[in-house]
Design a protein around this motif. Structure first.
Motif, mmCIF file in Angstrom:
data_model
loop_
_atom_site.group_PDB
_atom_site.id
_atom_site.type_symbol
_atom_site.label_atom_id
_atom_site.label_comp_id
_atom_site.label_asym_id
_atom_site.label_seq_id
_atom_site.Cartn_x
_atom_site.Cartn_y
_atom_site.Cartn_z
ATOM 1 N N ARG A 1 22.042 -34.704 20.287
ATOM 2 C CA ARG A 1 21.691 -33.306 20.844
ATOM 3 C C ARG A 1 22.152 -32.458 20.138
ATOM 4 N NH1 ARG A 1 23.719 -34.080 27.458
ATOM 5 N NH2 ARG A 1 22.981 -36.271 27.567
ATOM 6 N N ARG B 1 32.462 -32.745 22.162
ATOM 7 C CA ARG B 1 30.931 -32.459 22.174
ATOM 8 C C ARG B 1 30.494 -32.400 20.857
ATOM 9 N NH1 ARG B 1 28.148 -30.229 25.893
ATOM 10 N NH2 ARG B 1 29.814 -29.468 27.067
ATOM 11 N N GLU C 1 18.008 -28.852 22.885
ATOM 12 C CA GLU C 1 18.868 -29.601 22.246
ATOM 13 C C GLU C 1 18.417 -31.011 21.695
ATOM 14 O OE1 GLU C 1 21.816 -30.638 25.397
ATOM 15 O OE2 GLU C 1 22.526 -28.676 25.337
HETATM 16 MG MG MG Z 1 25.054 -30.826 27.992
#
Ligand code: MG
Ligand code: ATP
Length: 426
Positions: free
Chosen positions: A113, A121, A64
């Motif tokens: 990320r 997210r 990531e």
């Molecule tokens: Mg994670």
């Protein structure tokens, strides 16, 4: 559709939202202040090796990271988390020698990320985190959990749950790793690619797999608790006793291992139980770490910390109906009628200097249009600067609530506004 847009997984935070952010950030800073934590600001990018430590099996490090290099200089990485940079700084500035221990630090800022974006997210997101470095004590572990818990409670979240576990000391983890290797020996070939890598690098992380969590071999895994040394059991009991004493409700989850590889002893996660939170339910998570200060060539010192996802915190606050960023009305609106030059600007500026939130009319507009602005901005007092009155060095001041209006000398405007605001506040 606009031709230029935010990159995937990032977002603009617009004024109606930044007000909410400011409120949450202020709340966090104030709780940190009461707990005696000071802010630390480290760069948004670091040498890649700050984050990518040898044999690290975490997804964050392996898949990531935004890593780049410019003009053949050493590889750099946008920070995916806060702890590594803080510990790097702790060692670089020899805080262990010139600060009282434990060092109590907090940070707040953007992390990056490369993930599949979805609600809660993102590729650029914000974390608040704390690190307590230099003293190993169950009391500190409990205090850290209490700090995060107070923030979540002060915000008003009610549907949350504290989950704790212990990974024990080195010896306990070594015992456990062996037991896990034995347990997964025959099934590892059947697990996902990540799990096969984890099996080799850090079998504890097998318990963290989101893909294979229902695989038959996951159902009867050996229990961490059975691998703990007496000392580790005792340490954990003391953490739990401290949480009991602070009346923080918790659940023990034997399978909680957390995503980073350097944790020892206490690990914890605070999750939302709200039905809308889905798989992005973790609000904050952390644990105790050993070896990290040494990794950065500092002395052997233990630390404990957590990181809180601020976007998730805001989403959950909204889901629970918590109102944030409410806007107060302004104190003064200065109207302009006719050719009055810079006078409205001057009056607004004088009012501001006296601590009143003030706006003034800029465009030539009708009285009616200007009163609409007064309504919209919920002004408490209106100063009306008219061309005729101005010739006599006078303006009108009106209290919106009582509709009383007085004509006063220009020199008395601020004074009159103040009196009206005081009466209003009674
Ligand atoms: Mg994670
Ligand atoms: P997850 O299992 O959800 O991927 P994680 O274990 O990677 O979480 P941590 O590294 O512990 O998360 O980060 C701490 C907190 O930061 C998380 O609990 C979450 O609230 C938040 N967070 C992590 N990754 C993201 C992201 N991509 N977008 C928004 N918030 C995030």
């Amino acid at each position: 559709m606009a031709d230029y847009k935010t990159p995937r997984g990032t977002q603009d935070i617009l004024p109606a939202e930044t007000r909410k952010w400011n409120e949450v950030e202020e709340l966090i800073r104030s709780v940190c202040y009461y707990y005696g934590y000071d802010e630390i600001r480290t760069p948004i990018f670091e040498d890649t090796k700050v984050f990518k430590r040898e044999n690290d099996s975490s997804d964050m490090v392996n898949k990531e990271m935004y890593t780049f290099s410019i003009h053949q200089e050493d590889s750099l990485t946008l920070r995916p988390e806060g702890t590594a940079g803080v510990i790097r700084s702790f060692v670089q500035h020899k805080m262990f020698g010139n600060m009282e221990m434990p060092a109590k630090l907090y940070y707040m800022g953007e992390m990056f990320r490369y993930e599949r974006p979805q609600k809660g997210r993102y590729r650029q997101f914000n974390q608040f985190g704390v690190e307590n470095i230099g003293v190993k004590s169950p009391l500190v572990d409990a205090e850290i959990i209490a700090l995060g818990y107070s923030i979540v409670k002060a915000l008003g979240l009610s549907q949350i749950k504290v989950i704790v576990n212990t990974l024990g000391d080195d010896e306990s983890r070594k015992n456990y790793r062996e037991k896990l290797k034995e347990h997964f020996k025959d099934s590892v070939a059947d697990l996902c690619g990540d799990c096969q890598r984890r099996y080799e690098q850090n079998p504890l992380r097998l318990l963290d797999c989101k893909i294979d969590k229902d695989h038959p071999s996951m159902l009867n895994v050996p229990r961490m608790h059975d691998s703990l040394t007496e000392e580790s059991k005792e340490y954990f009991q003391e953490v739990l006793q401290a949480l009991d004493a602070l009346e923080i409700p918790y659940e023990i989850d034997d399978r909680l291992v957390r995503g980073l590889d350097y944790y020892t002893h206490t690990v914890f996660e605070v999750v939302s139980t709200h039905p809308e939170s889905g798989s992005q339910a973790t609000v904050f998570a952390g644990g105790r770490y050993d070896g990290l200060v040494e990794y950065f060539h500092g002395p052997q010192m233990s630390g404990v910390g957590f990181a809180m996802g601020l976007e998730r915190l805001m989403i959950l606050a909204e889901a629970e109906g918590i109102e944030l960023g409410k806007q107060d009305g302004i104190d003064v609106y200065v109207m302009a009628l006719g050719n009055v030059g810079t006078k409205p600007l001057e009056i607004a500026t004088a009012c501001r200097a006296n601590g009143f939130v003030s706006e003034f009319n800029i465009l030539p507009r009708s009285l009616k249009a200007q009163f609409k602005s007064v309504d919209r901005k919920q002004a408490k007092v209106v100063v009306i600067v008219g061309e005729e009155e101005l010739k006599d060095h006078k303006v009108n001041v009106k209290c919106v609530a009582t509709q009383t209006q007085v004509t006063v000398d220009l020199d008395k405007v601020v004074e009159t506004v103040e009196e009206m605001l005081e009466k209003e506040g009674e």
